[in-house]
Design a protein around this motif. Sequence first.
Motif, PDB file in Angstrom:
ATOM      1  N   ASP A 570       0.885  -1.162  -0.021  1.00 15.98           N
ATOM      2  CA  ASP A 570      -0.127  -0.109   0.024  1.00 15.98           C
ATOM      3  C   ASP A 570       0.919   1.262  -0.050  1.00 15.98           C
ATOM      4  N   THR A 571       1.931   1.214   0.818  1.00 16.23           N
ATOM      5  CA  THR A 571       2.565   2.699   1.052  1.00 16.23           C
ATOM      6  C   THR A 571       3.956   2.619   0.222  1.00 16.23           C
ATOM      7  N   ARG A 572       4.347   1.339  -0.101  1.00 17.83           N
ATOM      8  CA  ARG A 572       5.652   1.124  -1.061  1.00 17.83           C
ATOM      9  C   ARG A 572       6.842   1.445   0.007  1.00 17.83           C
ATOM     10  N   ASP A 573       6.754   1.293   1.212  1.00 16.78           N
ATOM     11  CA  ASP A 573       7.561   1.791   2.299  1.00 16.78           C
ATOM     12  C   ASP A 573       8.399   0.595   2.459  1.00 16.78           C
ATOM     13  N   LEU A 574       9.501   0.621   3.133  1.00 18.30           N
ATOM     14  CA  LEU A 574      10.562  -0.611   3.447  1.00 18.30           C
ATOM     15  C   LEU A 574       9.805  -1.149   5.035  1.00 18.30           C
ATOM     16  N   VAL A 575       9.570  -2.320   4.767  1.00 21.71           N
ATOM     17  CA  VAL A 575       8.972  -2.931   6.207  1.00 21.71           C
ATOM     18  C   VAL A 575      10.303  -3.672   7.049  1.00 21.71           C
ATOM     19  N   ILE A 576      11.193  -4.127   6.041  1.00 16.23           N
ATOM     20  CA  ILE A 576      12.367  -5.113   6.659  1.00 16.23           C
ATOM     21  C   ILE A 576      13.621  -5.549   5.428  1.00 16.23           C
ATOM     22  N   THR A 577      14.681  -5.394   5.719  1.00 16.73           N
ATOM     23  CA  THR A 577      15.384  -5.749   4.401  1.00 16.73           C
ATOM     24  C   THR A 577      15.614  -7.205   4.649  1.00 16.73           C
ATOM     25  N   LEU A 578      15.974  -8.040   3.697  1.00 15.51           N
ATOM     26  CA  LEU A 578      16.351  -9.382   3.514  1.00 15.51           C
ATOM     27  C   LEU A 578      17.490  -9.879   4.274  1.00 15.51           C
ATOM     28  N   ALA A 579      18.300  -9.115   4.663  1.00 16.77           N
ATOM     29  CA  ALA A 579      19.459  -9.217   5.241  1.00 16.77           C
ATOM     30  C   ALA A 579      18.877  -9.292   6.931  1.00 16.77           C
ATOM     31  N   GLU A 580      17.950  -8.274   7.098  1.00 13.47           N
ATOM     32  CA  GLU A 580      17.550  -8.197   8.480  1.00 13.47           C
ATOM     33  C   GLU A 580      16.745  -9.178   8.812  1.00 13.47           C
ATOM     34  N   ILE A 581      15.771  -9.881   8.157  1.00 14.57           N
ATOM     35  CA  ILE A 581      14.963 -10.761   8.477  1.00 14.57           C
ATOM     36  C   ILE A 581      15.855 -12.282   8.468  1.00 14.57           C
ATOM     37  N   ALA A 582      16.845 -12.436   7.670  1.00 15.44           N
ATOM     38  CA  ALA A 582      17.860 -13.552   7.706  1.00 15.44           C
ATOM     39  C   ALA A 582      18.543 -13.557   8.898  1.00 15.44           C
ATOM     40  N   ASN A 583      18.536 -12.666   9.721  1.00 17.92           N
ATOM     41  CA  ASN A 583      19.399 -12.515  10.987  1.00 17.92           C
ATOM     42  C   ASN A 583      18.461 -12.566  12.258  1.00 17.92           C
ATOM     43  N   LYS A 584      17.086 -13.047  12.011  1.00 20.83           N
ATOM     44  CA  LYS A 584      16.311 -13.259  13.039  1.00 20.83           C
ATOM     45  C   LYS A 584      16.195 -14.489  13.737  1.00 20.83           C
ATOM     46  N   ASP A 585      17.234 -15.506  13.436  1.00 23.01           N
ATOM     47  CA  ASP A 585      17.433 -16.633  13.746  1.00 23.01           C
ATOM     48  C   ASP A 585      16.031 -17.374  13.552  1.00 23.01           C
ATOM     49  N   ILE A 586      15.505 -17.164  12.270  1.00 21.96           N
ATOM     50  CA  ILE A 586      14.741 -17.991  11.452  1.00 21.96           C
ATOM     51  C   ILE A 586      15.209 -18.955  10.498  1.00 21.96           C
ATOM     52  N   GLN A 587      14.824 -20.256  10.241  1.00 26.01           N
ATOM     53  CA  GLN A 587      15.498 -20.919   9.174  1.00 26.01           C
ATOM     54  C   GLN A 587      14.709 -20.490   7.947  1.00 26.01           C
ATOM     55  N   LEU A 588      15.010 -19.859   6.808  1.00 27.79           N
ATOM     56  CA  LEU A 588      14.737 -19.751   5.745  1.00 27.79           C
ATOM     57  C   LEU A 588      15.172 -20.481   4.538  1.00 27.79           C
ATOM     58  N   PHE A 589      14.595 -21.470   4.081  1.00 28.61           N
ATOM     59  CA  PHE A 589      14.974 -22.136   2.887  1.00 28.61           C
ATOM     60  C   PHE A 589      13.914 -22.761   2.153  1.00 28.61           C
ATOM     61  N   GLY A 590      14.030 -23.188   0.893  1.00 27.53           N
ATOM     62  CA  GLY A 590      12.854 -23.630   0.031  1.00 27.53           C
ATOM     63  C   GLY A 590      13.528 -24.945  -0.462  1.00 27.53           C
ATOM     64  N   SER A 591      12.784 -25.930  -0.781  1.00 34.25           N
ATOM     65  CA  SER A 591      12.981 -27.177  -1.404  1.00 34.25           C
ATOM     66  C   SER A 591      11.816 -27.492  -2.164  1.00 34.25           C
ATOM     67  N   TYR A 592      12.276 -28.244  -3.445  1.00 27.22           N
ATOM     68  CA  TYR A 592      11.083 -28.858  -4.061  1.00 27.22           C
ATOM     69  C   TYR A 592      11.555 -29.942  -4.956  1.00 27.22           C
ATOM     70  N   LYS A 593      10.730 -30.889  -5.252  1.00 28.28           N
ATOM     71  CA  LYS A 593      10.785 -31.910  -6.015  1.00 28.28           C
ATOM     72  C   LYS A 593       9.888 -31.953  -7.192  1.00 28.28           C
ATOM     73  N   TYR A 594      10.442 -31.950  -8.574  1.00 28.46           N
ATOM     74  CA  TYR A 594       9.728 -31.973  -9.663  1.00 28.46           C
ATOM     75  C   TYR A 594       9.703 -33.105 -10.396  1.00 28.46           C
TER      76      TYR A 594
END
Length: 766
Positions: A570-594
């Motif tokens: 809505d506002t086009r404003d920054l919420v958080i950078t990817l680097a910041e969310i990556a350092n929130k001690d949250i496992q962020l990965f994706g895996s997919y079998k096709y």
Amino acid sequence: MLSYLKEGKEFTIAKSKELLAAKEIRNDALEKVTGKPLYVDDLFREGMLYGKLHLSSEPHAEIIEIDTSKAEKIPGVVEVLTAEDIPGEKDFGLIINHQPVLAYDKVRYIGDPIALVIAESQEAAAKGVEEIEVKYKQLPTYYSPAEALVDDAVDIHEDGNILTDIKLRKGNYEDPFAEADVIIEDTYQTPFTEHAYLEPEGCLAEYIDGRIIVWTPSQDSYEYRNIIAASLNLSEDKVRVITTCTGGAFGGREEPTVQVHTALAALLLKRPVKMVLTREESIRISTKRHAAYLHYKTGATKDGKLVGAEVEIYTDTGAYASAGQPVAGRATSFALGPYQVANAKVDVKAVYTNNLPGGAFRGFGAPQVCFAAEIQMDRLAEKLGMDPIELRLKNALEDGRDTLTGEVVAGGIGFKDCLIKLQEAIAKEEIVNTDNKKRAWGIAAAYKNVGLGTGLEEETEARIELNSDGSFTLYVGCIDSGQGSDTAMAQIAATALGIDYREVKVLAGDTELTPDIGVTTGSRMVFLSGNAVKGAAEGLKDKILKAVAEVSGVSIDGLYIEDGEVKDKDTRDLVITLAEIANKDIQLFGSYKYIPPRTAPLAKDAIPATPTAGWDKLHFAYCYAAHGALVEWDQANNDVKVLKVIAAHDLGKTINLKSVEGQIEGGVAMGLGYALSEDFYLQDGRLVQDNLLKLKLPKTTDMPEVKSILIEENHPDGPYGAKGMSELPVAPVAPAVVNALYRLTGKRLTKIPIDIELLKSESESK
């Protein structure tokens, strides 16, 4: 669009799905032109030893005795190994395990390794090899399928001299010409061809903490691992194969050459060992494109409808099976080109000889049959008084038409558009003749499978993770040997995530870190790995947005990713950078079998003309092409020059334009060598062409202007509509050139590389 400035040159990076159509530079371009990547020959370890193979001096013989005593006394030689020193399987093979790692009972061609010398220096290893003495009992030699199939021929292998005998029967195959008004019949021949990649085969192996670590270029690091582990009698987890930067492959690195030997030496001596073949050794050991002998009989009605064909093909698979069975299968299924033919009888035999093994090579059976089939099409058009392109258009595969194997094709078929666009492009070209130099266009078309198909499981996996600096690491099994798959995978991931593709680091071909998705071959990786990458990246994007929603309170639907940041829609404003969310001690990965659409299994000795119910595809996708070659014949000097090639290709959605154009241009270069100059044969069992100069590869000065026309007929199952095309550009070139030469000279050439002297001799005239 975002604009970037690099080295003083401005270029743009498109956002989101526009990324797929933009002219991004390859993500390895700057590194390669500045010499940063390390190839095997660049690698060095403290205490490293060097290996060299003693190769058979005989093309077919029993081994009576191997004497290594003199070699062992050479200063600097540490060890000499023979088959007796192999702790596990003594034979290997892509499909049939009957090729010896080190020959122990007999040799079948002049490239069979017999002994391995390990030394402190390359010079000492070379001297050691020269001192090995082998006593042989000579056996009869055969250098063509016809010779190997005579009644009293000695068996090269225990099961006889026929590797496979495939029969295809379709429609009224007993009388396929019942409705034909015109029939064309002739015999054609295509040669062995050397891959001639810039980097010879090489490997570095280390013994570290009870494991063997192997550094080598390959097209399938897992297959190399499995073969190495079997020969070394180790569990697969004790062998790690890491694919190094690769200086070309084209199918030639699907199976090992020196990798088992290097790993064996490292295991037994507990020291790093490196082997890099000389160019002569590379040519002498490695597989070649199968030579083929093809007899064609093709019939059509007077209005140009193809009604029947009889085809008999013998492929020379050389001393070992290698990929001879599937190559024969592809030659069978593509024998008549991308056209509908109701009635057909096709017989293909792959035959053992004492030539070098015929293996996987760009096109995989398609270039050989395309040469014969497309000359047949031009001859039919001439006899019918039809334009060659109009004849092809009349019979072209399209939605609802069936292939030679009975598969009804549907979705993502741009073949007719290739023909039409080629026709339009040629019509705009002006032909200028002089008294001595005449010019004419020749055309040819082809199609090729995307993926292995034929009932083989091709489940593909990809993984991607968000790094602490906001970049991404993508783990894939597909290997970039120069075709640009790393860039394509990065672009697909970036498109799904909404980021710059240069923020994606691609890691491929490491048996410890990346998934096993089979061999990089069959123009399959954009389709298969691309779908897996797309799924993994989309899954990771969902996880990122969910994590941001939880820490920010903004709903998932109100978030999007742009320029390394998560923003509020809505506002086009920054919420958080990817680097910041990556350092929130949250496992962020994706895996997919096709899992691609299933395909009809290919029987050992037959291809079904009517696929079994529920198995209605031989392959899950096809790519199509039509080429025109403008050829000049200098009558005074009897010289032939190709001035221009127009290459129209249906590849689905274009992922990376530069890579596609590069593949087409490279394929045209290979096709020109195939047509005009490249040949490989043995003389009395010995190499004739033992270096790149003698192979008569096309030079840059021989290259014509190449105009690429891309038909983006999106494939319904491909990632963003993409499929594949890297192999196909080779196939139509030779028949297009030969068809042009007929228009110029009135001489029908049926063998390549062309014999220029035949253009002056009496032959079939207009």
